[in-house]
Design a protein around this motif. Structure first.
Motif, PDB file in Angstrom:
ATOM      1  N   UNK A   1       2.965   1.684  27.893  1.00 34.63           N
ATOM      2  CA  UNK A   1       2.956   0.663  26.293  1.00 34.63           C
ATOM      3  C   UNK A   1       1.338  -0.206  25.843  1.00 34.63           C
ATOM      4  N   UNK A   2       1.142   0.517  24.442  1.00 35.23           N
ATOM      5  CA  UNK A   2       0.048  -0.241  23.831  1.00 35.23           C
ATOM      6  C   UNK A   2       0.623  -1.750  24.117  1.00 35.23           C
ATOM      7  N   UNK A   3      -0.442  -2.595  24.535  1.00 33.18           N
ATOM      8  CA  UNK A   3      -0.431  -4.065  24.690  1.00 33.18           C
ATOM      9  C   UNK A   3      -0.088  -4.211  25.656  1.00 33.18           C
ATOM     10  N   UNK A   4      -0.216  -3.908  26.308  1.00 36.26           N
ATOM     11  CA  UNK A   4       0.131  -4.203  27.790  1.00 36.26           C
ATOM     12  C   UNK A   4      -0.786  -4.053  28.787  1.00 36.26           C
ATOM     13  N   UNK A   5      -1.264  -5.165  29.338  1.00 34.47           N
ATOM     14  CA  UNK A   5      -2.015  -5.702  30.765  1.00 34.47           C
ATOM     15  C   UNK A   5      -2.672  -5.099  31.747  1.00 34.47           C
ATOM     16  N   UNK A   6      -3.567  -4.580  31.603  1.00 36.14           N
ATOM     17  CA  UNK A   6      -3.900  -3.480  32.987  1.00 36.14           C
ATOM     18  C   UNK A   6      -4.836  -3.008  33.775  1.00 36.14           C
ATOM     19  N   UNK A   7      -5.449  -3.378  34.642  1.00 36.42           N
ATOM     20  CA  UNK A   7      -6.859  -3.148  35.901  1.00 36.42           C
ATOM     21  C   UNK A   7      -6.458  -1.412  35.405  1.00 36.42           C
ATOM     22  N   UNK A   8      -8.235  -1.638  36.023  1.00 38.09           N
ATOM     23  CA  UNK A   8      -8.016   0.190  36.580  1.00 38.09           C
ATOM     24  C   UNK A   8      -9.142   0.166  37.917  1.00 38.09           C
ATOM     25  N   UNK A   9      -9.144   0.928  38.574  1.00 42.29           N
ATOM     26  CA  UNK A   9      -9.865   0.931  39.769  1.00 42.29           C
ATOM     27  C   UNK A   9     -11.459   1.389  39.186  1.00 42.29           C
ATOM     28  N   UNK A  10     -12.496   0.455  39.684  1.00 37.93           N
ATOM     29  CA  UNK A  10     -14.176   0.937  39.164  1.00 37.93           C
ATOM     30  C   UNK A  10     -14.051   2.284  39.765  1.00 37.93           C
ATOM     31  N   UNK A  11     -13.221   3.033  41.045  1.00 39.31           N
ATOM     32  CA  UNK A  11     -13.521   4.314  41.140  1.00 39.31           C
ATOM     33  C   UNK A  11     -12.001   4.942  40.608  1.00 39.31           C
ATOM     34  N   UNK A  12     -12.004   5.778  39.752  1.00 41.55           N
ATOM     35  CA  UNK A  12     -11.513   6.745  38.568  1.00 41.55           C
ATOM     36  C   UNK A  12     -11.058   8.227  38.826  1.00 41.55           C
ATOM     37  N   UNK A  13     -10.829   8.577  40.159  1.00 41.76           N
ATOM     38  CA  UNK A  13      -9.873   9.755  40.463  1.00 41.76           C
ATOM     39  C   UNK A  13      -9.475  10.559  39.449  1.00 41.76           C
ATOM     40  N   UNK A  14      -9.873  12.299  39.226  1.00 42.28           N
ATOM     41  CA  UNK A  14      -8.906  12.217  38.547  1.00 42.28           C
ATOM     42  C   UNK A  14      -7.387  13.117  39.484  1.00 42.28           C
ATOM     43  N   UNK A  15      -7.554  12.491  40.819  1.00 41.72           N
ATOM     44  CA  UNK A  15      -6.464  12.755  42.307  1.00 41.72           C
ATOM     45  C   UNK A  15      -6.124  14.821  41.789  1.00 41.72           C
ATOM     46  N   UNK A  16      -6.545  15.010  41.333  1.00 46.00           N
ATOM     47  CA  UNK A  16      -6.241  16.265  41.078  1.00 46.00           C
ATOM     48  C   UNK A  16      -6.732  17.068  41.956  1.00 46.00           C
TER      49      UNK A  16
END
Ligand SMILES: [Zn+2]
Length: 366
Positions: free
Chosen positions: A79-94
């Protein structure tokens, strides 16, 4: 009129400065995250000094903590407004590389659209923020492949508590995971910067019963005790290899974690190992390494050398935040200073020169 934001960009060797940039548009698989806290990594200092090349004008930084501002049309379950982090490394995993177990080495998104990615193996290409795409030292960052990379922050955790998860904790813990640690092991961790301190904490969590922390800075060695070291060795006052041999009754350490990236620490990490021991290497090396014959039994000692790039992805981040939420480790002690994004130049000056006992600097855009 295009909405603008402030961002710390690489201008030229020796200069990372604030600039105005357009707030990026959001593609179907992206998420726009409003940064609430980010930090400066040792890697950013290499970029500042011109030792690691990035494009001029690129926004630097790869450790995002923030709030979802806008979700791409294909991203579901957030949801917009949700608190998040993301990894420094952002693969697309495909890619084949990701499915083969090496998502950090996933460069499939670099292959021109419409062409087969073939395999997607490209060393370090999972690292996009502040390397290949605009990074996190800004008011907003665009997270690519958001479905795979956005990780919601559990209720009750502060920005500072999860700030180490995207890179420092993920990398340091990977060093411990790659060290093949078993219950009752002796593990030597070379260098007690932020990543080495996390490797020390990780080694203890994984069951090592003698964690030996090595550094030349007594302040950092003091913190390593808080993070889980049983013994500290200041290499300025002792011969580390012979001390480890004494501490292990001449047996040698079960594993050694190298968290600096120099010939001297790499070589000592080899020399403290028992036959059959594992060297887990985390450092970023800037010149060729040599392996002395005597340090690895001429290739006949059953030694293993493992290397790694920080693991990313939402599942990795979820696990790391679980470790924090369950109070298994307190990484908040690593955040020693706080600066506004407006003062990013001063923050780099402090961090790059390791003044005032700095370990990590929290950067707040607002
Ligand atoms: Zn980093």
């Amino acid at each position: 009129m295009t909405a603008m934001m402030k961002a710390a960009v690489f201008v030229e060797k020796g200069r990372i400065e604030l600039a105005d940039k357009p707030i990026p548009g959001v593609g179907p698989n992206d998420a726009l995250v409003r940064i609430t806290t980010t930090t400066i990594c040792g890697t950013d200092v290499h970029i500042l000094k011109g030792e690691y090349p990035v494009a001029k004008g690129l926004t630097v930084g790869h450790e995002p903590v923030g709030v979802i501002e806008k979700l791409g049309s294909a991203v579901q379950g957030y949801q917009e407004g949700q608190r998040v982090i993301a990894g420094a490394i952002c693969p697309n995993f495909n890619s084949y590389a990701a499915q083969d177990g090496y998502p950090s080495q996933d460069g499939s998104y670099l292959v021109p659209r419409g062409l087969c990615g073939c395999h997607g193996y490209k060393a370090t290409a999972g690292w996009r923020f502040g390397n290949l795409i605009d990074g996190t030292q800004a008011e907003y960052v665009l997270v690519p492949d958001a479905q795979a990379n956005l990780a919601p922050i559990p209720d009750g955790l502060t920005d500072e508590q999860v700030l180490m998860c995207p890179d420092i904790m993920s990398t340091g813990f990977k060093g411990a995971e790659n060290a093949n640690i078993r219950l009752g092991d002796t593990v030597v961790v070379f260098a007690q910067g932020p990543i080495g301190l996390c490797a020390t904490a990780g080694a203890r969590l994984m069951g090592a019963t003698m964690v030996i922390a090595v550094d030349g800075n007594d302040h950092r060695l003091g913190i390593s005790k808080v993070m889980g070291a049983d013994v500290t060795l200041n290499f300025r006052n002792c011969d580390v290899v012979s001390e480890v041999m004494k501490l292990t009754g001449g047996r040698g350490a079960d594993s050694a974690i190298e968290a600096l990236g120099t010939q001297a620490t790499f070589e000592q990490a080899l020399r403290v190992l028992k036959p059959g021991g594992t060297l887990s290497s985390l450092g970023v090396y800037s010149s060729d390494l040599t392996i002395p014959l005597s340090a690895f039994a001429a290739g006949l000692g059953d030694h293993r050398i493992n290397t790694a790039l920080c693991p990313g992805g939402k599942e990795r981040m979820r696990r790391l935040m679980n470790v924090v939420a369950s109070n298994r480790v307190d990484l908040g002690v690593l955040v020693t200073h706080t600066y506004k994004l407006d003062d990013i130049v001063a923050a780099y000056e402090l961090f790059a020169n390791q003044r005032d006992g700095v370990l990590k600097v929290a950067i707040k855009p607002n």
